[in-house]
Design a protein around this motif. Structure first.
Motif, PDB file in Angstrom:
ATOM      1  N   ALA A 127       1.460  -5.622  21.981  1.00 38.69           N
ATOM      2  CA  ALA A 127       1.857  -7.022  21.833  1.00 38.69           C
ATOM      3  C   ALA A 127       1.267  -7.898  22.937  1.00 38.69           C
ATOM      4  O   ALA A 127       1.088  -7.449  24.080  1.00 38.69           O
ATOM      5  N   TYR A 128       0.997  -9.151  22.597  1.00 40.71           N
ATOM      6  CA  TYR A 128       0.504 -10.131  23.561  1.00 40.71           C
ATOM      7  C   TYR A 128       1.419 -10.217  24.780  1.00 40.71           C
ATOM      8  O   TYR A 128       0.973 -10.280  25.921  1.00 40.71           O
ATOM      9  N   ASP A 129       2.720 -10.192  24.537  1.00 38.70           N
ATOM     10  CA  ASP A 129       3.687 -10.306  25.628  1.00 38.70           C
ATOM     11  C   ASP A 129       4.256  -8.948  26.045  1.00 38.70           C
ATOM     12  O   ASP A 129       5.280  -8.863  26.716  1.00 38.70           O
ATOM     13  N   GLY A 130       3.581  -7.882  25.665  1.00 40.49           N
ATOM     14  CA  GLY A 130       4.070  -6.532  25.917  1.00 40.49           C
ATOM     15  C   GLY A 130       4.320  -6.205  27.376  1.00 40.49           C
ATOM     16  O   GLY A 130       5.381  -5.674  27.730  1.00 40.49           O
ATOM     17  N   GLU A 131       3.362  -6.504  28.237  1.00 38.67           N
ATOM     18  CA  GLU A 131       3.533  -6.215  29.663  1.00 38.67           C
ATOM     19  C   GLU A 131       4.713  -7.000  30.230  1.00 38.67           C
ATOM     20  O   GLU A 131       5.483  -6.489  31.034  1.00 38.67           O
ATOM     21  N   TYR A 132       4.864  -8.234  29.782  1.00 37.20           N
ATOM     22  CA  TYR A 132       5.987  -9.066  30.216  1.00 37.20           C
ATOM     23  C   TYR A 132       7.314  -8.442  29.761  1.00 37.20           C
ATOM     24  O   TYR A 132       8.277  -8.365  30.532  1.00 37.20           O
ATOM     25  N   LEU A 133       7.383  -7.999  28.496  1.00 37.63           N
ATOM     26  CA  LEU A 133       8.602  -7.376  27.982  1.00 37.63           C
ATOM     27  C   LEU A 133       8.926  -6.089  28.750  1.00 37.63           C
ATOM     28  O   LEU A 133      10.089  -5.785  29.004  1.00 37.63           O
ATOM     29  N   ARG A 134       7.908  -5.345  29.125  1.00 37.13           N
ATOM     30  CA  ARG A 134       8.122  -4.115  29.899  1.00 37.13           C
ATOM     31  C   ARG A 134       8.620  -4.424  31.309  1.00 37.13           C
ATOM     32  O   ARG A 134       9.619  -3.885  31.761  1.00 37.13           O
ATOM     33  N   SER A 135       7.907  -5.310  31.997  1.00 34.48           N
ATOM     34  CA  SER A 135       8.226  -5.549  33.403  1.00 34.48           C
ATOM     35  C   SER A 135       9.491  -6.395  33.599  1.00 34.48           C
ATOM     36  O   SER A 135      10.228  -6.189  34.565  1.00 34.48           O
ATOM     37  N   THR A 136       9.766  -7.307  32.693  1.00 35.71           N
ATOM     38  CA  THR A 136      10.908  -8.203  32.862  1.00 35.71           C
ATOM     39  C   THR A 136      12.183  -7.667  32.226  1.00 35.71           C
ATOM     40  O   THR A 136      13.274  -7.814  32.776  1.00 35.71           O
ATOM     41  N   PHE A 137      12.058  -7.037  31.057  1.00 35.92           N
ATOM     42  CA  PHE A 137      13.243  -6.605  30.313  1.00 35.92           C
ATOM     43  C   PHE A 137      13.363  -5.090  30.168  1.00 35.92           C
ATOM     44  O   PHE A 137      14.311  -4.602  29.554  1.00 35.92           O
ATOM     45  N   GLY A 138      12.385  -4.352  30.684  1.00 32.52           N
ATOM     46  CA  GLY A 138      12.464  -2.889  30.675  1.00 32.52           C
ATOM     47  C   GLY A 138      12.231  -2.228  29.330  1.00 32.52           C
ATOM     48  O   GLY A 138      12.622  -1.071  29.142  1.00 32.52           O
ATOM     49  N   LEU A 139      11.592  -2.919  28.393  1.00 36.19           N
ATOM     50  CA  LEU A 139      11.313  -2.309  27.094  1.00 36.19           C
ATOM     51  C   LEU A 139      10.222  -1.250  27.242  1.00 36.19           C
ATOM     52  O   LEU A 139       9.278  -1.423  28.015  1.00 36.19           O
ATOM     53  N   SER A 140      10.360  -0.168  26.501  1.00 36.45           N
ATOM     54  CA  SER A 140       9.353   0.896  26.553  1.00 36.45           C
ATOM     55  C   SER A 140       8.134   0.500  25.729  1.00 36.45           C
ATOM     56  O   SER A 140       8.210  -0.356  24.847  1.00 36.45           O
ATOM     57  N   ARG A 141       7.021   1.135  26.011  1.00 39.74           N
ATOM     58  CA  ARG A 141       5.754   0.820  25.345  1.00 39.74           C
ATOM     59  C   ARG A 141       5.810   1.033  23.829  1.00 39.74           C
ATOM     60  O   ARG A 141       5.100   0.377  23.086  1.00 39.74           O
ATOM     61  N   ASP A 142       6.664   1.947  23.357  1.00 42.01           N
ATOM     62  CA  ASP A 142       6.719   2.237  21.921  1.00 42.01           C
ATOM     63  C   ASP A 142       7.786   1.437  21.177  1.00 42.01           C
ATOM     64  O   ASP A 142       8.005   1.629  19.985  1.00 42.01           O
ATOM     65  N   THR A 143       8.443   0.494  21.845  1.00 40.61           N
ATOM     66  CA  THR A 143       9.443  -0.364  21.196  1.00 40.61           C
ATOM     67  C   THR A 143       8.761  -1.227  20.140  1.00 40.61           C
ATOM     68  O   THR A 143       7.749  -1.872  20.402  1.00 40.61           O
ATOM     69  N   GLN A 144       9.320  -1.226  18.942  1.00 38.03           N
ATOM     70  CA  GLN A 144       8.791  -2.021  17.839  1.00 38.03           C
ATOM     71  C   GLN A 144       9.035  -3.512  18.101  1.00 38.03           C
ATOM     72  O   GLN A 144      10.101  -3.891  18.578  1.00 38.03           O
ATOM     73  N   ILE A 145       8.048  -4.337  17.750  1.00 41.47           N
ATOM     74  CA  ILE A 145       8.105  -5.777  17.972  1.00 41.47           C
ATOM     75  C   ILE A 145       8.357  -6.497  16.646  1.00 41.47           C
ATOM     76  O   ILE A 145       7.651  -6.260  15.667  1.00 41.47           O
ATOM     77  N   LEU A 146       9.340  -7.379  16.629  1.00 43.92           N
ATOM     78  CA  LEU A 146       9.578  -8.173  15.422  1.00 43.92           C
ATOM     79  C   LEU A 146       8.709  -9.425  15.440  1.00 43.92           C
ATOM     80  O   LEU A 146       8.404  -9.963  16.499  1.00 43.92           O
ATOM     81  N   GLN A 147       8.292  -9.855  14.258  1.00 40.74           N
ATOM     82  CA  GLN A 147       7.567 -11.115  14.084  1.00 40.74           C
ATOM     83  C   GLN A 147       8.588 -12.149  13.623  1.00 40.74           C
ATOM     84  O   GLN A 147       9.321 -11.916  12.671  1.00 40.74           O
ATOM     85  N   ALA A 148       8.631 -13.302  14.275  1.00 42.09           N
ATOM     86  CA  ALA A 148       9.722 -14.254  14.077  1.00 42.09           C
ATOM     87  C   ALA A 148       9.443 -15.346  13.054  1.00 42.09           C
ATOM     88  O   ALA A 148      10.238 -16.261  12.911  1.00 42.09           O
ATOM     89  N   GLY A 149       8.361 -15.271  12.295  1.00 45.30           N
ATOM     90  CA  GLY A 149       8.031 -16.316  11.328  1.00 45.30           C
ATOM     91  C   GLY A 149       8.952 -16.360  10.119  1.00 45.30           C
ATOM     92  O   GLY A 149       9.128 -17.400   9.490  1.00 45.30           O
ATOM     93  N   LEU A 150       9.548 -15.217   9.776  1.00 43.22           N
ATOM     94  CA  LEU A 150      10.554 -15.129   8.718  1.00 43.22           C
ATOM     95  C   LEU A 150      11.606 -14.161   9.199  1.00 43.22           C
ATOM     96  O   LEU A 150      11.289 -13.022   9.540  1.00 43.22           O
ATOM     97  N   LEU A 151      12.835 -14.635   9.260  1.00 47.59           N
ATOM     98  CA  LEU A 151      13.946 -13.818   9.746  1.00 47.59           C
ATOM     99  C   LEU A 151      15.100 -13.862   8.759  1.00 47.59           C
ATOM    100  O   LEU A 151      15.453 -14.926   8.256  1.00 47.59           O
ATOM    101  N   LEU A 152      15.692 -12.720   8.506  1.00 53.25           N
ATOM    102  CA  LEU A 152      16.966 -12.640   7.800  1.00 53.25           C
ATOM    103  C   LEU A 152      18.018 -12.453   8.890  1.00 53.25           C
ATOM    104  O   LEU A 152      17.989 -11.454   9.614  1.00 53.25           O
TER     105      LEU A 152
END
Length: 186
Positions: free
Chosen positions: A66-91
């Motif tokens: 993901a474009y913001d992957g390094e940020y998500l890892r370093s700031t929020f502690g998400l692992s590299r294999d965490t699935q990323i949601l696309q926010a253009g259509l949300l239920l």
């Protein structure tokens, strides 16, 4: 919420994070304005996503890609294999959102990180749910990029990610992928 990173000069992209406060329904389908519908999305409304709060398309992205992957890892502690949601259509299960007190989570993230969120509200949502979302079929949010040329998105929801957007100026004359948007208006 202090200073929020703007997207193309606007902070309206964050509005989807406040829907549970603003609209008093149990669930809804949210879409960006730069989407093209070539299918009936009403089937989504009745889709059972419980116990999850959000349904979204993943399109194969992880924190590692993901474009913001390094940020998500370093700031929020998400692992590299965490699935990323696309926010253009949300239920969205807004009742569940309210029941779980997620407005407080939004407030905390925006107050602490609002000026540094790389992909704006989508970074916030990915930080909040950390891959814990119902994965919708890709047909509900097909990513459209100008440089990829013509994409067949019949029977799908097309999401225009590049600029110009089809509704900006004369884009529909110059950019082949924008023509579908205007053909649908006829």
């Amino acid at each position: 919420h202090g200073h929020l990173n703007s997207l193309h000069g606007s902070t309206m992209t964050y509005a989807r994070l406040f829907l549970a406060r603003l609209i008093h329904v149990d669930r809804l389908i949210y879409t960006d304005v730069d989407v093209y519908f070539d299918l009936d999305i009403s089937e989504l409304y009745d889709l059972d996503i419980s116990p999850l709060i959000v349904g979204a398309v993943n399109e194969g992205s992880t924190v590692a890609t993901a474009y913001d992957g390094e940020y998500l890892r370093s700031t929020f502690g998400l692992s590299r294999d965490t699935q990323i949601l696309q926010a253009g259509l949300l239920l969205l299960d807004l009742k569940g959102w309210r029941d779980q007190g997620l407005d407080a989570t939004v407030d905390r993230i925006l107050n602490q990180h609002g000026s540094t969120l790389k992909s704006h509200d989508m970074t916030c949502l990915n930080a909040m749910f950390a891959g814990d979302f119902y994965q919708l079929e890709e047909k509900f949010n097909v990513m459209l990029y100008m440089h990829k040329g013509k994409i067949d998105f019949s029977g799908k929801v097309g999401h225009y990610l590049d600029r110009p957007k089809p509704f900006e100026g004369l884009a529909w004359l110059a950019i082949p992928y924008c023509k579908h948007f205007y053909e649908a208006l006829d």
